[in-house]
Design a protein around this motif. Sequence first.
Motif, PDB file in Angstrom:
ATOM      1  N   GLY A 105      54.543   7.669  97.261  1.00  0.00           N
ATOM      2  CA  GLY A 105      53.801   8.383  96.231  1.00  0.00           C
ATOM      3  C   GLY A 105      53.779   7.713  94.881  1.00  0.00           C
ATOM      4  N   CYS A 106      54.595   6.686  94.691  1.00  0.00           N
ATOM      5  CA  CYS A 106      54.634   5.991  93.396  1.00  0.00           C
ATOM      6  C   CYS A 106      53.354   5.193  93.164  1.00  0.00           C
ATOM      7  CB  CYS A 106      55.853   5.074  93.351  1.00  0.00           C
ATOM      8  SG  CYS A 106      55.894   3.926  91.960  1.00  0.00           S
ATOM      9  N   LEU A 107      52.888   4.490  94.181  1.00  0.00           N
ATOM     10  CA  LEU A 107      51.736   3.598  94.067  1.00  0.00           C
ATOM     11  C   LEU A 107      50.457   4.349  94.425  1.00  0.00           C
ATOM     12  CD1 LEU A 107      50.512   0.765  93.715  1.00  0.00           C
ATOM     13  CD2 LEU A 107      51.138   0.301  96.089  1.00  0.00           C
ATOM     14  N   ARG A 108      49.486   4.301  93.521  1.00  0.00           N
ATOM     15  CA  ARG A 108      48.238   5.045  93.712  1.00  0.00           C
ATOM     16  C   ARG A 108      47.065   4.073  93.586  1.00  0.00           C
ATOM     17  NH1 ARG A 108      49.611  10.656  90.452  1.00  0.00           N
ATOM     18  NH2 ARG A 108      51.847  10.636  90.887  1.00  0.00           N
ATOM     19  N   LEU A 109      46.464   3.750  94.723  1.00  0.00           N
ATOM     20  CA  LEU A 109      45.371   2.790  94.757  1.00  0.00           C
ATOM     21  C   LEU A 109      44.032   3.472  94.520  1.00  0.00           C
ATOM     22  CD1 LEU A 109      46.450   0.667  97.875  1.00  0.00           C
ATOM     23  CD2 LEU A 109      46.840   0.153  95.463  1.00  0.00           C
ATOM     24  N   GLY A 110      43.059   2.687  94.070  1.00  0.00           N
ATOM     25  CA  GLY A 110      41.716   3.214  93.852  1.00  0.00           C
ATOM     26  C   GLY A 110      41.648   4.234  92.739  1.00  0.00           C
ATOM     27  N   GLN A 111      42.556   4.150  91.758  1.00  0.00           N
ATOM     28  CA  GLN A 111      42.600   5.126  90.665  1.00  0.00           C
ATOM     29  C   GLN A 111      42.548   4.377  89.338  1.00  0.00           C
ATOM     30  OE1 GLN A 111      45.393   8.354  90.917  1.00  0.00           O
ATOM     31  NE2 GLN A 111      45.432   8.320  93.146  1.00  0.00           N
ATOM     32  N   ALA A 112      41.360   4.292  88.797  1.00  0.00           N
ATOM     33  CA  ALA A 112      41.162   3.591  87.527  1.00  0.00           C
ATOM     34  C   ALA A 112      41.490   4.513  86.361  1.00  0.00           C
ATOM     35  CB  ALA A 112      39.726   3.106  87.419  1.00  0.00           C
ATOM     36  N   ARG A 147      61.308   8.026  86.992  1.00  0.00           N
ATOM     37  CA  ARG A 147      60.141   8.450  87.768  1.00  0.00           C
ATOM     38  C   ARG A 147      58.943   7.609  87.324  1.00  0.00           C
ATOM     39  NH1 ARG A 147      60.279  14.650  86.279  1.00  0.00           N
ATOM     40  NH2 ARG A 147      60.945  13.645  84.342  1.00  0.00           N
ATOM     41  N   ILE A 148      58.390   6.875  88.252  1.00  0.00           N
ATOM     42  CA  ILE A 148      57.339   5.904  87.949  1.00  0.00           C
ATOM     43  C   ILE A 148      56.054   6.299  88.660  1.00  0.00           C
ATOM     44  CG2 ILE A 148      56.706   3.463  88.005  1.00  0.00           C
ATOM     45  CD1 ILE A 148      59.213   4.125  86.345  1.00  0.00           C
ATOM     46  N   ALA A 149      54.944   6.165  87.960  1.00  0.00           N
ATOM     47  CA  ALA A 149      53.611   6.279  88.565  1.00  0.00           C
ATOM     48  C   ALA A 149      52.883   4.967  88.309  1.00  0.00           C
ATOM     49  CB  ALA A 149      52.840   7.452  87.972  1.00  0.00           C
ATOM     50  N   LEU A 150      52.466   4.303  89.377  1.00  0.00           N
ATOM     51  CA  LEU A 150      51.822   2.994  89.287  1.00  0.00           C
ATOM     52  C   LEU A 150      50.383   3.118  89.765  1.00  0.00           C
ATOM     53  CD1 LEU A 150      51.858  -0.078  88.878  1.00  0.00           C
ATOM     54  CD2 LEU A 150      52.920  -0.288  91.137  1.00  0.00           C
ATOM     55  N   PHE A 151      49.427   2.877  88.862  1.00  0.00           N
ATOM     56  CA  PHE A 151      48.013   3.065  89.153  1.00  0.00           C
ATOM     57  C   PHE A 151      47.309   1.716  89.297  1.00  0.00           C
ATOM     58  CE2 PHE A 151      49.428   6.664  86.585  1.00  0.00           C
ATOM     59  CZ  PHE A 151      49.088   7.721  87.410  1.00  0.00           C
ATOM     60  N   GLU A 152      46.445   1.635  90.279  1.00  0.00           N
ATOM     61  CA  GLU A 152      45.672   0.413  90.519  1.00  0.00           C
ATOM     62  C   GLU A 152      44.221   0.795  90.803  1.00  0.00           C
ATOM     63  OE1 GLU A 152      43.901  -2.837  90.879  1.00  0.00           O
ATOM     64  OE2 GLU A 152      46.041  -2.989  90.374  1.00  0.00           O
ATOM     65  N   ALA A 153      43.300   0.198  90.044  1.00  0.00           N
ATOM     66  CA  ALA A 153      41.885   0.518  90.209  1.00  0.00           C
ATOM     67  C   ALA A 153      41.335   0.004  91.538  1.00  0.00           C
ATOM     68  CB  ALA A 153      41.082  -0.069  89.047  1.00  0.00           C
ATOM     69  N   ARG A 154      41.852  -1.129  92.005  1.00  0.00           N
ATOM     70  CA  ARG A 154      41.399  -1.670  93.287  1.00  0.00           C
ATOM     71  C   ARG A 154      42.017  -0.873  94.445  1.00  0.00           C
ATOM     72  NH1 ARG A 154      42.763  -6.615  90.358  1.00  0.00           N
ATOM     73  NH2 ARG A 154      40.967  -7.995  90.118  1.00  0.00           N
ATOM     74  N   GLU A 155      41.539  -1.181  95.645  1.00  0.00           N
ATOM     75  CA  GLU A 155      42.116  -0.592  96.850  1.00  0.00           C
ATOM     76  C   GLU A 155      43.180  -1.499  97.458  1.00  0.00           C
ATOM     77  OE1 GLU A 155      41.724   2.349  97.938  1.00  0.00           O
ATOM     78  OE2 GLU A 155      40.008   3.013  96.743  1.00  0.00           O
ATOM     79  N   ARG A 156      43.660  -2.426  96.686  1.00  0.00           N
ATOM     80  CA  ARG A 156      44.722  -3.328  97.137  1.00  0.00           C
ATOM     81  C   ARG A 156      45.637  -3.633  95.954  1.00  0.00           C
ATOM     82  NH1 ARG A 156      44.285  -8.349  95.093  1.00  0.00           N
ATOM     83  NH2 ARG A 156      42.270  -9.013  94.264  1.00  0.00           N
ATOM     84  N   ILE A 157      46.831  -4.114  96.253  1.00  0.00           N
ATOM     85  CA  ILE A 157      47.759  -4.521  95.208  1.00  0.00           C
ATOM     86  C   ILE A 157      47.622  -6.026  94.956  1.00  0.00           C
ATOM     87  CG2 ILE A 157      49.401  -2.703  95.784  1.00  0.00           C
ATOM     88  CD1 ILE A 157      51.084  -4.841  97.219  1.00  0.00           C
ATOM     89  N   GLY A 158      48.269  -6.500  93.908  1.00  0.00           N
ATOM     90  CA  GLY A 158      48.351  -7.933  93.666  1.00  0.00           C
ATOM     91  C   GLY A 158      47.560  -8.434  92.488  1.00  0.00           C
TER      92      GLY A 158
END
Length: 536
Positions: free
Chosen positions: A139-146, A33-44
């Motif tokens: 639900g794994c990828l969560r954008l805009g979440q620093a 079970r993976i949770a992937l957080f990204e502070a930006r509103e985009r991936i990469g």
Amino acid sequence: MALVEALMADVAIVGAGLCGLALARTLHARGMRIALFEARERIGGRVLTRRCEATGQPLDLGPAWFWPDTEPRIAALLDELGLPSVAQHDPGDSLWLTDPNREPERRDDGPGGVHAGAGRIAGGAARLADALAATLPPGCLRLGQAVRAVRDRGAFIELLQDGGRLLRARRVVLALPPRLVQARIRFDPALPAGVSDALEATPTWMAAQAKAVTTFTHSFWRDAGHSGNAFVQHLQAVLGQVYDASEGADGGAALGGFLALDAAQRRNFQRGLPMLIDSQLAQLYGPQAQHGHQHFMDWAEEVWTCAEADRDGPPAPPQPDPLLRQPQWAGRLFFGGSETAAHGAGHMEGALETADRIAHTIGGPAARHAPPASAMAPGSADDALAAFGATVRTLRALAPERYRQHLTRRLSGQQSEQLTQRALLASADQTYSEALARLDGLLPMLAAGAGALERGGRHAFTERLLAPFAGWNKELMEAALHFNGTSCALSNFPHEHRPDAAMLRAVTLDLAAAWREFALELNARLLAAAAPQEPA
């Protein structure tokens, strides 16, 4: 009051750049079970592809190049995902402008070209990030979440986000540039001083750079016999290096460039930069170069890319401290990101190697890097040992040519510091990286072999797997020094053409350290494959 999310993730990954995405893909495929957080509103992360509205062509404003000859992981992944690549255009002469009051000088770069066999992902590098993200569950990828803090709570690690939300995970991977980890994330308990110092001391590749790409309907510079490569080396330079950024025969035309101005200068000249860029392109390629469509990205202004230490300090390639490849908090906190890689640090290749390394530590061998069944030896441990030995002999034979390739790349990229030392270390790291990838496909046979048990911290097969490397460090150095002594290109660099005793000692120590780290990693992978798997 903080809101605690009920779901406990097996692994929380902070940062959805290539490392975070590739790692999430691998661990999800193993049932975690993976949770992937990204502070930006985009991936990469630093991978950023924009499309020119005027011409329709994709433009990479972050990393674009990879080198198939020296970066095997990204080449294999593109093939696996069915993503085509195009060769970087190099034919034609390059332009050198050393005096703003004179015409540029035309130079022939020879058969290797400036970019020494580089390729680009067709359609832009963001296609790779998108393809990796498409493999993740909803639900794994969560954008805009620093994530602002991580706290060791014994049975789990807490992640504190903006707004006070707390999340819990058994393991945490910070797939961010080391300096950003140091600057943006708080640790409870605090990290050891040596680890904090190593995070702060590791430069972030491209962090303080800016990139401009100008599109046209036709590649007029090619008609004039130019490759599109140009180097501007005078005090008034705006673009320090220019290259052909065209997508291909039917994909439009473009010239890309890296700005010679530092971050403070770019801010001072911000309003006038488009005109200055146009003017310099026109000085290089004539008035037609003034009528393109400009696209600009200043990475120093990106708070989730550039730390103050990167913005204020001189640009430097990452020299990752091996300490950053060691997990913290009893093996539950990991540092990721391209800058921590042993091979390809700062490049897309480094991001993938880091993801592979962490995946092995967390969940065993990655099936993605295993060779096809037709290439594998029959199922006995002895067959696996023989197959690995054959691989090592092949890699040893390839290493001198790879040294020359790494050296050429550094010369072509105007990197003249520590040429021999860095090219030798890159060659060794590449060899070890490929040896570990081959080992991955053989681990099931080795793990099932009779007597393959841990003995005093060393797997029973470790010594036999390392034996084919005997004498290789000395052999590689001798081949490199022989090449240096006969190279016309290095004759302008006396310390590289005929290295002195101090340099030879430094190189010897670097190669010895790389060998030790490889040997430990090989042993760790063997032990992990032999150990009972932790339930998901």
